[in-house]
Write an enzyme that holds these catalytic residues in place. Structure first.
Site, PDB file in Angstrom:
ATOM      1  N   SER A 595      27.580  26.402  11.848  1.00 53.93           N
ATOM      2  CA  SER A 595      28.106  26.349  10.491  1.00 53.93           C
ATOM      3  C   SER A 595      28.921  27.591  10.192  1.00 53.93           C
ATOM      4  O   SER A 595      28.680  28.665  10.753  1.00 53.93           O
ATOM      5  CB  SER A 595      26.963  26.240   9.482  1.00 53.93           C
ATOM      6  OG  SER A 595      27.427  26.419   8.163  1.00 53.93           O
ATOM      7  N   TYR A 608      18.838  29.416   6.114  1.00 56.69           N
ATOM      8  CA  TYR A 608      19.811  28.564   6.804  1.00 56.69           C
ATOM      9  C   TYR A 608      20.881  29.399   7.498  1.00 56.69           C
ATOM     10  O   TYR A 608      21.195  29.203   8.673  1.00 56.69           O
ATOM     11  CB  TYR A 608      20.449  27.615   5.795  1.00 56.69           C
ATOM     12  CG  TYR A 608      21.463  26.649   6.375  1.00 56.69           C
ATOM     13  CD1 TYR A 608      21.051  25.530   7.080  1.00 56.69           C
ATOM     14  CD2 TYR A 608      22.839  26.857   6.203  1.00 56.69           C
ATOM     15  CE1 TYR A 608      21.982  24.635   7.605  1.00 56.69           C
ATOM     16  CE2 TYR A 608      23.772  25.978   6.721  1.00 56.69           C
ATOM     17  CZ  TYR A 608      23.337  24.864   7.420  1.00 56.69           C
ATOM     18  OH  TYR A 608      24.254  23.989   7.939  1.00 56.69           O
TER      19      TYR A 608
END
Length: 717
Positions: A595, A608
């Site tokens: 990501s 995350y």
């Protein structure tokens, strides 16, 4: 109805008749009266229907094998007169799936008139080009080499099939005498001859000498049967095959035990599959010394009966008899010099042990080529085996794609059935090596190979994709499959996996339920991949979840689950994938879907973002370590994949919307506005990023490709 009774009306004369019962125990009777009635008056439709139901039974004919035809009266578009037209399966077709687009329509009289220009068997290949001058239907498929065999015979409906039972009789050392014993004067017999115009003349001559026969056995090849209607032809074919099968069955084990009896027992089923999974990648690597191959494994009871028998060593080297068999299986198989319960954990030791067997096979194949080649023969082809037999375990087949490998396996099972039948009634004889070579390296066959479409970029590749039941993972699997790869879809949802699998054609995809947080599940998933396709080339870790919380709200559970799925999962997947890649010794690709959040800090994202950063750095570490194995390791970084992404189905979307002070509905536009290109990022965009790394950038490793529309803060540096 499948096996069972069929009632037939048999006329003695115009007024007297009686009922006969025909019982089928060895073939499936699939004729549906209602379905056939709906086609009444359309002989071509009935011929296609007959073809399809014959092709549905692999005991009757194998995939792509045999051909069928019918003749109809049509209006000649040039003069308006009624002419007879032959409708016959076109080149390269399969009767089980035959449609109108797969047949050729030719003027029958023109085809028969080719006898006037035929110059003899030495020049018969030139006749194939003349078939085009006989075309009636301008939308015809290219006529096959067998076209004149149907055209020169006078019957309205004709089947040329390769039933195991008939080939067993055709391949028996005293085939003609056995044909006479079974059918008396009701069947003709012609010796082996390569398919072509001359064989058509031989069939015509056989019929002229024996006008009352119901069919012709072709030595080492198969059978021709016929009828005045599609149904009569179908029934005739089934009856002939049934009679041959019953004769063989009545003789099984009478002379001696089947295949000389059992030499060894098989491993239990689970152990067989465990052994096969361990050795498949090694075999795939060895079979791929020239071109990468895809594998198939079967431990079918017919295979086990053969590979465990005393006769294996005698029969396997003889090779197959029917041309359709050895064109797909090569002239003979390789029998592995391994014990069924051999310790396969030391992959290098097993590879070293097998290398000599493979080199011997390649040398023998090269000698076969050198000994039998002709002045105009095509260049030698891949000398590696297609069929590999492992006594006590089963059979592997390797080919350019899964369908070809599976079909080769089916054909060799047909060959096993043929050997079994021939040995029961007489002794098995294979095609002479020169005849076999002339078929395998036939210029017409080579021309057919040259007409095959170019392979796709990922043909011969096997991809394992996690999180593939939907969202980004499914889009990646779809893209890789579209570019030619076989794909294994891994996910924790069995229901969604089945839904995903249903979107792929046969032989393209497989599924496995896999929780990437469980190392045992990953091991089992990789074993299933090796069993399904022979190994793996590409591993894409797309499984994921997202939790968006500020520091004070992030629990240990949140931290652990993100770390387990994203980081530990990637580590475990890499370990297991690399084991297979090293067994194959063919290089490979590991791709991590990370990501933008691993490169740039954002609010409410501690767990995350940290996990994604760990994924990215693990990729760098793996790239540095695995380069010596030609294993490339790269990252694709999405950003804001909202449309079609499973992550956004949960609370993650709410968390991100809250972090930015907007509504969930405003998120796609928000993410698009903040990137340089002002683009909404879709799962298909991430899939294209993966493809670029595995299909184009073959010299890129340790790399990051951002698929985020351009986020300046996330530029790698």
């Amino acid at each position: 109805m499948k096996n069972g009774n069929v009632y037939r009306v048999v006329f003695r004369n115009q007024t007297e008749y009686h009922m006969e019962i025909q019982t089928f125990n060895h073939v499936d009777y699939l004729w549906d009266e209602a379905k056939a009635a709906s086609m009444q008056g359309d002989e071509v439709a009935l011929f296609l229907y007959r073809s399809n139901i014959l092709g549905a039974d692999l005991r009757i004919t194998n995939y792509g094998g045999g051909n069928t035809s019918c003749k109809t009266m049509e209006k000649d578009p040039l003069n308006g007169e009624e002419v007879e037209v032959l409708w016959v399966k076109g080149s390269g077709g399969d009767i089980g799936t035959l449609t109108r687009k797969g047949i050729a329509g030719l003027y029958t009289d023109r085809l028969r008139n080719l006898k006037k220009v035929y110059r003899g068997i030495e020049q018969e290949d030139e006749m194939v080009a003349l078939f085009d001058h006989c075309i009636y239907d301008l939308e015809s498929k290219a006529p096959s080499i067998d076209t004149p065999l149907h055209g020169l015979l006078p019957f309205q409906h004709i089947d040329h099939l390769h039933p195991d039972a008939l080939i067993a009789i055709a391949a028996a050392s005293d085939s003609e005498a056995i044909t006479k014993e079974i059918w008396g004067d009701r069947m003709g017999w012609v010796p082996w001859q390569r398919p072509g115009f001359d064989l058509a003349l031989q069939l015509e001559e056989c019929l002229e000498k024996n006008p009352s026969i119901r069919g012709i056995v072709l030595g080492s090849h198969g059978v021709f049967t016929w009828g005045d209607t599609s149904y009569e032809c179908y029934l005739n074919s089934l009856e002939v095959i049934e009679e041959a099968s019953a004769y063989i069955e009545s003789n099984l084990g009478k002379k001696r035990p089947v295949f000389g009896g059992e030499k060894m027992t098989s491993l239990p089923a689970e152990q067989r599959k465990a052994q096969a999974a361990k050795i498949a990648p090694i075999l795939r690597g060895l079979c791929s010394s020239e071109k990468s191959m895809i594998g198939h494994f079967t431990d079918d009871e017919r295979v086990l009966e053969f590979v465990n028998s005393h006769d294996l060593e005698r029969l396997a080297p003889l090779g197959t008899s029917c041309p359709d068999h050895f064109l797909r299986t090569k002239i003979q198989p390789l029998v592995l010099p391994l014990e069924k319960d051999e310790d396969l954990d030391d992959a290098q030791a097993i590879k070293d042990k097998l290398l000599a067997a493979f080199e011997a096979y390649r040398t023998e194949y090269q000698n076969y080529y050198n000994t039998h080649k002709r002045a105009n023969s095509p260049a030698v082809r891949d000398a590696n085996p297609v069929i590999i037999l492992y006594p006590g375990v089963g059979m592997f087949s390797f080919a350019k794609n899964k369908q070809t490998a599976r079909v080769a396996s089916e054909f060799y099972i047909n060959a096993i059935n043929v050997m079994k039948g021939a040995e029961a009634i007489s002794s098995y004889t294979s095609l002479p090596r020169q005849e076999a070579f002339d078929i395998e390296y036939w210029l017409l066959e080579e021309a057919k190979l040259q007409r095959m479409p170019a392979e796709k970029p990922l043909s011969r590749k096997i991809a394992f994709v996690t999180g593939a039941a939907g969202g980004i993972g499914k889009a990646i699997a779809d893209k890789l499959a579209q570019e030619g790869a076989n794909v294994v879809l891994a996910d924790i949802s069995e229901e969604r996996l089945q839904e995903a699998l249903d979107t792929y054609p046969q032989d393209v995809a497989a599924t496995v339920v896999c929780d990437v947080t469980n190392p045992v599940a990953i091991t089992q998933a990789m074993e299933a991949t090796a069993l399904a396709f022979g190994g793996v080339d590409i591993m894409v870790h797309s499984a994921g979840l997202a939790i968006s919380k500020p520091l004070e709200d992030t629990s240990e559970k949140d931290w652990n689950i993100l770390s387990e799925v994203l980081v530990k999962g990637q580590f475990n997947l890499a370990q297991e994938t690399v084991k297979i890649l090293r067994k194959q010794d063919m290089g490979g690709d590991l791709i991590s879907i990370a990501s933008k959040n691993g490169l740039v800090a954002g609010p409410n994202n501690i767990a995350y973002g940290t996990a994604k950063a760990a994924q990215q750095h693990m990729v760098r570490l793996l790239a540095a370590e695995l380069g010596k194995d030609k294993i490339r390791v790269n990252t694709v970084n999405p950003d804001g994949v909202i449309v079609g992404s499973k992550i956004w189905e949960g609370k993650w979307a709410e968390g991100r919307a809250k972090a930015y002070g907007i509504t969930v509905e405003e998120l796609p536009a928000h993410y698009a506005k903040r990137n340089l290109l002002h683009e909404i990022i879709l799962p298909e965009d991430i899939a294209n990023g993966v493809f670029s790394l595995v299909g184009i950038l073959h010299k890129s490793t340790g790399n990051i490709i951002n698929v985020d529309g351009g986020m300046a803060a996330a530029f790698p540096r």
